[in-house]
Design a protein around this motif. Structure first.
Motif, short mmCIF file in Angstrom:
data_model
loop_
_atom_site.label_atom_id
_atom_site.label_comp_id
_atom_site.label_asym_id
_atom_site.label_seq_id
_atom_site.Cartn_x
_atom_site.Cartn_y
_atom_site.Cartn_z
N LEU A 30 0.83 -1.21 0.00
CA LEU A 30 0.00 0.00 0.00
C LEU A 30 0.86 1.26 0.00
CD1 LEU A 30 -2.76 -1.11 2.55
CD2 LEU A 30 -2.99 -0.91 0.06
N ALA A 31 1.97 1.23 0.72
CA ALA A 31 2.87 2.39 0.77
C ALA A 31 3.47 2.67 -0.60
CB ALA A 31 3.97 2.16 1.81
N ASN A 32 3.91 1.62 -1.30
CA ASN A 32 4.49 1.80 -2.64
C ASN A 32 3.44 2.29 -3.63
OD1 ASN A 32 7.35 1.05 -2.55
ND2 ASN A 32 6.60 -0.96 -1.92
N ALA A 33 2.22 1.79 -3.51
CA ALA A 33 1.13 2.25 -4.40
C ALA A 33 0.84 3.72 -4.15
CB ALA A 33 -0.11 1.41 -4.17
N CYS A 34 0.85 4.12 -2.89
CA CYS A 34 0.61 5.54 -2.55
C CYS A 34 1.70 6.43 -3.13
CB CYS A 34 0.54 5.72 -1.04
SG CYS A 34 -0.96 5.04 -0.29
N ALA A 35 2.95 5.96 -3.05
CA ALA A 35 4.06 6.74 -3.59
C ALA A 35 3.95 6.87 -5.10
CB ALA A 35 5.39 6.09 -3.21
N ASP A 36 3.57 5.76 -5.77
CA ASP A 36 3.42 5.79 -7.23
C ASP A 36 2.32 6.77 -7.65
OD1 ASP A 36 5.38 3.89 -7.48
OD2 ASP A 36 3.98 2.20 -7.64
#
Length: 337
Positions: A30-36
Motif C-alpha cells: 500500500l505504501a508503494n502504491a501511494c508513492a506511485d
C-alpha cells in the motif's frame, strides 16, 4: 478530523488497492502504491514512500467515523482487504449537515466573481448526490442574501493570475492607471491576489521598479505568460504577514504607529463587534465614551475609514493624523456650504 491533500490521496489510493481482491495488500504494498500515485498526481524531485505507521494510521482513519468512511477493512496474516466486496469510499454519501455546509460555502464563495471553480462548486452535488440533497442545498441558499456586487472589469484575469502565482510564472500585463492617457506594458512576478472592498489586486516583484508593486486587476487590459523568463522569488515576502500592520491595499513600508481613538458609546459597540484592525485594544470605558488603541500603519485606507466615522470618533494620537483628517473635514464642510 481535517485531512490534508497528501492524506486524502493516500486514502484514495488505498481504496483503489483494496477494491482489487485478486491481490493481497501488505502495508509495504500500500505504501508503494501511494508513492506511485502521488508521483503521477504531482511529480517530485525524490520519491517519498509513506512509512508503515502512516499507512496503519490511514487505515485507522478510514475505518473510523472521522471522515464518515466506516471502511470495512480487515487484516489477515498482515494483508488488508475489504470485507464488503462492493465497498468503496467513493460510495459514501454526504450527510445532511455536510450538504448544508458545502452549500453555504458555495453561496459565500460564489460572490467572488471571476473564479470558475467557486461558481461551479454547486455542480459537485449533481455528480454524486441525490436529487433530495440538491433540493436541501438549493433551499438553504435561497434563504441567504448578500449585497449585490457590481461586475468589475478584469475579472476574467483572476484565474490566469492565480494560476501564474501557483505555477510561479512571469506575466506581462498591459495596464492603464486612472489618469493615464495610454496603457503601458509591465513585467510582473506575481506573488499574491488580494481583494479589498470588491476590487481585486495582484502583488508581485516588478523588475522595472526593483520592488514589490501592486496592480489593480480592473485596470489590466491584457495578460501574457512569459515562459522564457525565470520567476524571481522574494524570500522576504510572506502572504500571511505582508499586510499584518496595514488596512486595505496600500503598503507604504512605514513602521506601524500607535493610534488612540476617543469613541462615543453610541458607536463603540460596533467597533467591539467588528474591530478596525487585529491590533485593536479596548483601553477604558467611561460613561459617555470608550478609548481604543491600535498599532497600525497610517495609509489612505485608514484615513478613509476614520473619515467615514468622524461624527463618532476623535483622534487623540498621533497629532499629524488628527491634523490631516481635520483639514479634510474642513474641506468637506466647505463643499456643503
Amino acid at each position: 478530523m481535517p485531512a490534508n491533500l497528501d492524506a486524502l490521496l493516500r486514502y484514495h489510493t488505498i481504496d483503489l488497492c483494496l477494491q482489487n481482491r485478486f491481490k493481497k495488500w501488505t502495508c509495504e504494498d500500500l505504501a508503494n502504491a501511494c508513492a506511485d500515485y502521488a508521483d503521477e498526481v504531482a511529480p517530485r524531485d525524490s520519491r517519498s514512500i509513506p512509512s508503515k505507521r502512516t499507512i496503519q494510521q490511514d487505515i485507522k482513519v478510514m475505518r473510523s467515523a472521522d471522515l464518515g468512511y466506516f471502511a470495512p477493512i480487515k487484516n489477515e496474516s498482515g494483508c488488508y482487504y475489504y470485507e464488503d466486496e462492493k465497498y468503496s469510499i467513493k460510495n459514501v454519501t454526504l450527510s445532511k449537515l455536510d450538504v448544508e455546509n458545502i452549500s453555504l460555502a458555495s453561496k459565500i464563495l460564489g460572490q467572488y466573481k471571476g473564479f470558475d471553480f467557486f461558481k461551479d462548486l454547486h455542480g459537485i452535488f449533481e455528480r454524486f448526490e441525490s436529487r433530495l440533497q440538491i433540493q436541501i442545498a438549493d433551499k438553504l441558499q435561497s434563504n441567504i442574501a448578500f449585497e449585490n456586487s457590481q461586475a468589475i472589469n478584469g475579472q476574467e484575469f483572476l484565474k490566469p493570475l492565480l494560476n501564474a502565482i501557483n505555477e510561479k510564472l512571469v506575466v506581462q500585463i498591459t495596464y492603464q492607471k486612472f489618469g493615464d492617457i495610454s496603457s503601458k506594458i509591465h513585467q510582473l512576478h506575481p506573488y499574491l491576489l488580494k481583494e479589498y472592498q470588491d476590487f481585486w489586486y495582484v502583488l508581485g516583484w516588478h523588475p522595472a521598479s526593483n520592488a514589490i508593486k501592486t496592480f489593480a486587476v480592473d485596470r489590466i487590459e491584457n495578460i501574457e505568460i512569459k515562459t522564457d523568463k525565470n520567476f524571481i522569488e522574494n524570500l522576504n515576502f510572506h502572504n500571511d504577514t505582508y499586510f499584518k500592520d496595514t488596512i486595505g491595499i496600500t503598503f507604504t513600508g512605514d513602521n506601524p504607529e500607535k493610534i488612540v481613538l476617543h469613541v462615543d458609546n453610541e458607536f463603540a459597540p460596533y467597533l467591539i463587534a467588528k474591530p478596525l484592525h487585529q491590533s485593536q485594544q479596548l483601553v477604558e470605558t467611561k460613561e459617555k465614551h470608550t478609548i481604543f488603541k491600535y498599532l497600525i500603519v497610517v495609509n489612505q485606507e485608514l484615513e478613509n475609514i476614520l473619515m467615514s466615522h468622524a461624527n463618532h470618533i476623535s483622534i487623540l494620537t498621533p497629532i499629524n493624523l488628527r491634523e490631516s483628517l481635520k483639514q479634510k473635514l474642513v474641506k468637506a464642510l466647505n463643499n456643503f456650504s
